[in-house]
Scaffold this active site. Structure first.
Site, PDB file in Angstrom:
ATOM      1  CG  ASN A 282      52.233 -31.082  37.199  1.00  0.00           C
ATOM      2  OD1 ASN A 282      51.690 -30.031  37.480  1.00  0.00           O
ATOM      3  ND2 ASN A 282      53.345 -31.151  36.493  1.00  0.00           N
ATOM      4  CG  HIS A 284      51.650 -36.837  36.707  1.00  0.00           C
ATOM      5  ND1 HIS A 284      51.751 -35.892  35.712  1.00  0.00           N
ATOM      6  CD2 HIS A 284      50.330 -37.137  36.802  1.00  0.00           C
ATOM      7  CE1 HIS A 284      50.551 -35.633  35.219  1.00  0.00           C
ATOM      8  NE2 HIS A 284      49.678 -36.379  35.868  1.00  0.00           N
ATOM      9  CB  CYS A 319      53.650 -45.143  37.841  1.00  0.00           C
ATOM     10  SG  CYS A 319      53.664 -46.094  39.382  1.00  0.00           S
TER      11      CYS A 319
END
Length: 394
Positions: A282, A284, A319
């Site tokens: 995804n 991330h 992040c």
């Protein structure tokens, strides 16, 4: 039925023509492993030789409760073939009789261990993530890679982790077979939790446990959302009743708030950046990456003399790929009579010790704990805080 015979294991494999009832495997030991063999090696050999289909009984007609229709999402075409093949090569495991927990077995690979031949905490965390994903996929909740229910997808809601805790009592070694059982359940009004129990498959000894807390977030606005009644109904069908916990419900370690580092940290590891391989499907930064960053600020002599027993992480903010992160840590002691002093090492202009510095304890046998913060360089925004607890190596 086909029978495969190996020196130390006998295995029987039965297959079914049903598209919903895949394979079952039974493994029985016919002679003890050789004393020269590494722990779990005969079981690992049996699993590797077979290709190890896991026992999926999710749709077994003997189940006492039927599945909600939204969860039955059969893949088609190439996806169907890939899914069936994945089911066949997974290790022994599957759902329990009530479909509220899921188990899978894993052989610890050579690239998952360190210099002491034991699995790293990152390797274990990756296995926890793998079995959790396989669990929700088997329920039909993972078609979009976010493990969402149909009602969540209609509202563009996804899950995000807020807390993770892993506790390992006995680290598995290269060649060991580890069984991991997982399940999820409600956690208050706004969240869900997922628990895991890790067992040495050769000895049936529980070697670790883990728990995590999750909340829902809107995929577009990135704002948190409450769990509505229809979503809760989709999830609670697969939850233990009464609830079941890997840790005691009132466990101090699970509930204990992680203090913020109020003063200058004793250790600092700057310049950490996500690699391309740290991104999940995804886009991330993978949750396991944070564990590695946390450990970057642990002093080398602690790594040499101690073993990580428990790690607790609070995830504060996402992040991104191009962010630069610094890892900060300070010693937190268990015992009131324990004091620590630090050797003279080079510091930066802020007085913070850089890199793998040296920490000396007045008692070599003391267990120690560290408080951690991960923050973005420049802005100082906190993205994660944690606690690690270490015991002396035997």
């Amino acid at each position: 039925m086909k029978m495969f015979t190996l020196p130390c294991q006998s295995l029987s494999l039965t297959t079914s023509s049903s598209a919903l009832h895949f394979c079952s495997i039974s493994i029985s030991s016919c002679c003890p492993p050789s004393s020269s063999s590494p722990p779990g090696s005969s079981r690992a050999l049996a699993i590797r030789a077979l290709g190890a289909p896991h026992n999926r009984i999710l749709h077994d007609a003997a189940l006492t409760k039927s599945l909600p229709s939204p969860a039955l999402q059969e893949p088609v075409g190439e996806a169907c073939g890939a899914s069936a093949l994945a089911d066949k090569v997974r290790l022994v495991g599957g759902h329990d009789a009530l479909c509220v927990s899921y188990s899978e077995q894993f052989v610890i690979r050579c690239y998952e261990v360190g210099v002491d031949r034991t699995a790293s905490i990152e390797a274990i965390a990756n296995l926890l993530q793998e079995v959790a994903c396989n669990h929700v996929q088997s329920l039909g909740f993972s078609t979009d890679a976010f493990a969402t229910t149909p009602s969540m997808r209609n509202r563009r809601l996804i899950w995000v982790t807020t807390r993770m805790q892993i506790e390992i009592d006995d680290y598995p070694t290269w060649g060991d077979v580890v069984q991991i059982e997982t399940w999820f359940q409600s956690e208050g009004k706004l969240g869900m939790r997922r628990d895991w129990v890790l067992t040495n498959a050769a000895t049936c000894k529980v070697i670790g446990r883990a728990t995590s807390t999750w909340v829902m977030m809107n995929q577009d606005s990135r704002r948190l959302a409450r769990i509505t009644d229809d979503i809760r109904a989709e999830l609670m069908f697969y939850c233990h009743d009464p609830p079941r916990w890997a840790f005691k419900k009132d466990s101090n370690s699970r509930l204990k708030k992680i203090p913020k580092l109020e003063f200058l940290p004793q250790y600092r590891r700057p310049g950490l950046m996500p690699r391309q391989g740290d991104l999940d499907m995804n886009q991330h930064v993978n949750n396991v990456t944070y564990i590695g960053w946390i450990l970057e600020s642990i002093p080398q002599d602690i790594l040499d003399t101690h073993q990580l027993h428990r790690i607790t992480l609070d995830y504060r903010q996402e992040c991104k790929h191009h962010d630069v992160v610094e890892s900060l840590a300070s010693l937190e002691c268990y015992k009131s009579n324990h004091t620590a002093h630090f050797s003279s090492v080079e510091t930066d202009n802020s007085g913070v010790i850089n890199g793998n510095s040296v920490c000396h304890s007045d008692t070599e046998t003391d267990d120690v704990a560290f408080l951690h913060t991960l923050r973005l360089s420049g802005s100082g925004v906190e993205i994660n805080k944690g606690r690690t607890e270490w015991t002396t190596k035997s």
